[in-house]
Design an enzyme around this catalytic site. Structure first.
Site, mmCIF file in Angstrom:
data_model
loop_
_atom_site.group_PDB
_atom_site.id
_atom_site.type_symbol
_atom_site.label_atom_id
_atom_site.label_comp_id
_atom_site.label_asym_id
_atom_site.label_seq_id
_atom_site.Cartn_x
_atom_site.Cartn_y
_atom_site.Cartn_z
ATOM 1 C CG ASP A 236 -1.901 1.160 1.179
ATOM 2 O OD1 ASP A 236 -2.788 1.134 0.307
ATOM 3 O OD2 ASP A 236 -1.766 2.098 1.970
ATOM 4 C CD GLU B 238 -5.400 0.781 -3.516
ATOM 5 O OE1 GLU B 238 -6.573 0.862 -3.170
ATOM 6 O OE2 GLU B 238 -4.467 1.187 -2.822
ATOM 7 C CB CYS C 232 -13.148 -5.718 7.385
ATOM 8 S SG CYS C 232 -12.496 -6.637 8.791
ATOM 9 C CB CYS D 167 -15.207 -10.205 8.754
ATOM 10 S SG CYS D 167 -15.741 -8.494 8.699
ATOM 11 C CB CYS E 136 -14.208 -4.237 11.236
ATOM 12 S SG CYS E 136 -15.471 -5.166 10.366
ATOM 13 C CB CYS F 221 -15.335 -8.989 12.667
ATOM 14 S SG CYS F 221 -13.916 -8.143 11.962
ATOM 15 C CG ASP G 180 -1.658 3.509 5.250
ATOM 16 O OD1 ASP G 180 -2.690 3.806 4.631
ATOM 17 O OD2 ASP G 180 -0.892 4.345 5.753
#
Ligand SMILES: [Zn+2]
Length: 459
Positions: A216, A308, A361, A364, A380, A383, A390
């Site tokens: 990232d 990305e 997330c 999950c 999150c 969960c 990052d």
């Protein structure tokens, strides 16, 4: 594996050699500007003739825009236009004409819509003040001397290097490299020679062929890896930038040149300007060094690197983020990763621009509707996972590689399916380019479709 590679070395030119290089640079500019004026004149003439109703076969013949055509036209007139032509290498004129031929063809392609990227304007005249001095040699005696501290170029002769050319020399001696051209260029305050070399690279394998790393690219850190490692920005970069700002302020207080009144810059302005130029070059060097070290390390170690596909042009339109992103060199590091994975036998996977790597997330798989840039911690609701923002994104990227492998069908099948989403996403870019940050706009894609294989440059 044959690749085209550049080897760049700093030069120590004597004042006399600098004058010689400038003479070549000037000659290149003269040829460029003469040919551009001729191209424009012929275009104007034909346009005027057409408006008088002259039939097409009686129009002034058009000038060929190819390098060969421009060179032929130039050679016919050079004794008149440049009676001093024999004093410089013919490669100098070739440099200028080649730049023009490329510019014209880029413009024509762009106008016909066959060239990707932003629209290309019609070539402009080169000015002595605004053009980076550069001259390229493609033929003649180009070699590295056995001491590896000197290079020989046509007409310019033996030039001293500021650093050893051993990396290139070793390859030349082993017969795994062939020099195709050499460009002498002034970058900032320093002269460099850059060799374009065809290199026969031995095939390599990454140290851990089955390992996957998600990268990232960040603003605070250069990168956050899915292994949990934080890669810092190069040391001294922040200090160099502080100095840059101070020098810029200092320059603005001095008497600079003014084109309208013809005012000449003061000696103090010239010195301050040179200092600022050197500081800029230093920042660029530090940044390049950091990016190269990171991309080399990653591609040598991991078989699969996932990044990305950020819309860098769109992000740069957002001014608040722009400076930081330029600094981090997002586009540059992805370019480096693409060719270095090719060299090292690995692969680079590009997550789709609309894949919500930050909003998903990693525990999950729940996707948040919104995540402000200021939220540095991912929390999150589904969960209860709490993780650095990052780090979470890099874990999601790494997980994409597994999905790519099990999906198996490859990128072609996956692409057709998400065409509709894609187009909608791109419209969003046009409306508000500044907000088109990956993971913040666009529609959430099914994960196995959000991946795409990058064609690596070197094979
Ligand atoms: Zn969760």
């Amino acid at each position: 594996m044959k690749t085209i590679q550049a080897y760049r070395f700093a030069l120590d030119l004597t004042p006399g050699q600098q004058r010689d290089v400038y003479a070549h640079v000037g000659a290149s500019r003269v040829a460029h500007n003469w040919a551009l004026a001729r191209v424009k004149a012929v275009m104007e003439q034909r346009r005027a003739e057409r408006s008088y109703g002259v039939p097409d076969d009686l129009l002034t013949p058009s000038l060929s825009w190819s390098l060969a055509g421009l060179r032929k036209a130039w050679n016919a007139v050079k004794p008149d236009v440049a009676p001093w032509w024999a004093e410089v290498s013919k490669e100098a004129f070739n440099t200028g004409l080649d730049a023009l031929a490329r510019g014209l063809s880029n413009w024509a392609d762009s106008r016909r819509g066959v060239r990707a990227g932003r629209p290309v304007g019609f070539p402009r005249f080169k000015s002595r003040r605004r053009t980076t001095p550069s001259v390229r040699f493609t033929t003649g005696a180009i070699r590295v001397e056995p001491d590896r501290m000197h290079v020989v170029l046509p007409r310019l002769g033996r030039l001293k290097l500021h650093e050893s050319a051993r990396k290139l020399a070793r390859r030349l001696e082993a017969g795994t490299a062939r020099i195709m051209s050499a460009t002498v260029r002034r970058d900032g305050a320093r002269w460099h020679v850059s060799f374009t070399v065809e290199v026969e690279r031995a095939g390599r394998a990454p140290a851990r062929p089955d390992a996957v790393v998600g990268v990232d690219l960040g603003i605070k850190h250069l990168a956050v890896l899915s292994t949990g490692e934080l890669v810092d920005n190069p040391r001294h970069l922040a200090a160099a930038q502080t100095r840059l700002r101070a020098l810029g302020r200092s320059l603005s207080r001095k008497t600079g040149p003014d084109r309208r009144t013809g005012r000449r810059p003061s000696k103090r302005w010239e010195r301050a300007s040179a200092r600022l130029g050197r500081a800029h070059a230093r920042v660029a060097n530090l940044r390049r060094d950091g990016l190269h070290k990171l991309s080399t390390r990653l591609t040598r170690e991991y078989g699969t690197v996932v990044v990305e596909d950020l819309n860098v042009a769109g992000m740069l339109a957002n001014r608040r983020l722009a400076r930081h992103i330029c600094d981090a060199g997002f586009a540059e590091i992805r370019r480096q990763l693409a060719y270095k994975t090719g060299w090292n036998g690995g692969r680079l996977l590009n997550a789709d621009r609309w894949y919500p790597s930050s909003k998903t997330c990693s525990g999950c798989g729940a996707v948040k509707a919104k995540l402000a840039l200021s939220e540095r911690e991912y929390l999150c609701q589904a969960c209860g996972l709490v993780l650095d923002r990052d780090r979470n994104a890099s874990l999601n990227l790494a997980a994409l590689a597994a999905q790519f492998d099990t999906a198996g069908s490859g990128p072609v099948a996956a692409r057709g399916a998400d065409r509709k989403t894609r187009v909608r996403g791109q419209e969003a870019v046009k409306r508000e380019p500044g907000n088109a940050i990956a993971g913040q706009t666009g529609t959430v894609l099914p994960q196995h479709r959000a991946i795409d294989r990058v064609p690596t440059k070197a094979h």
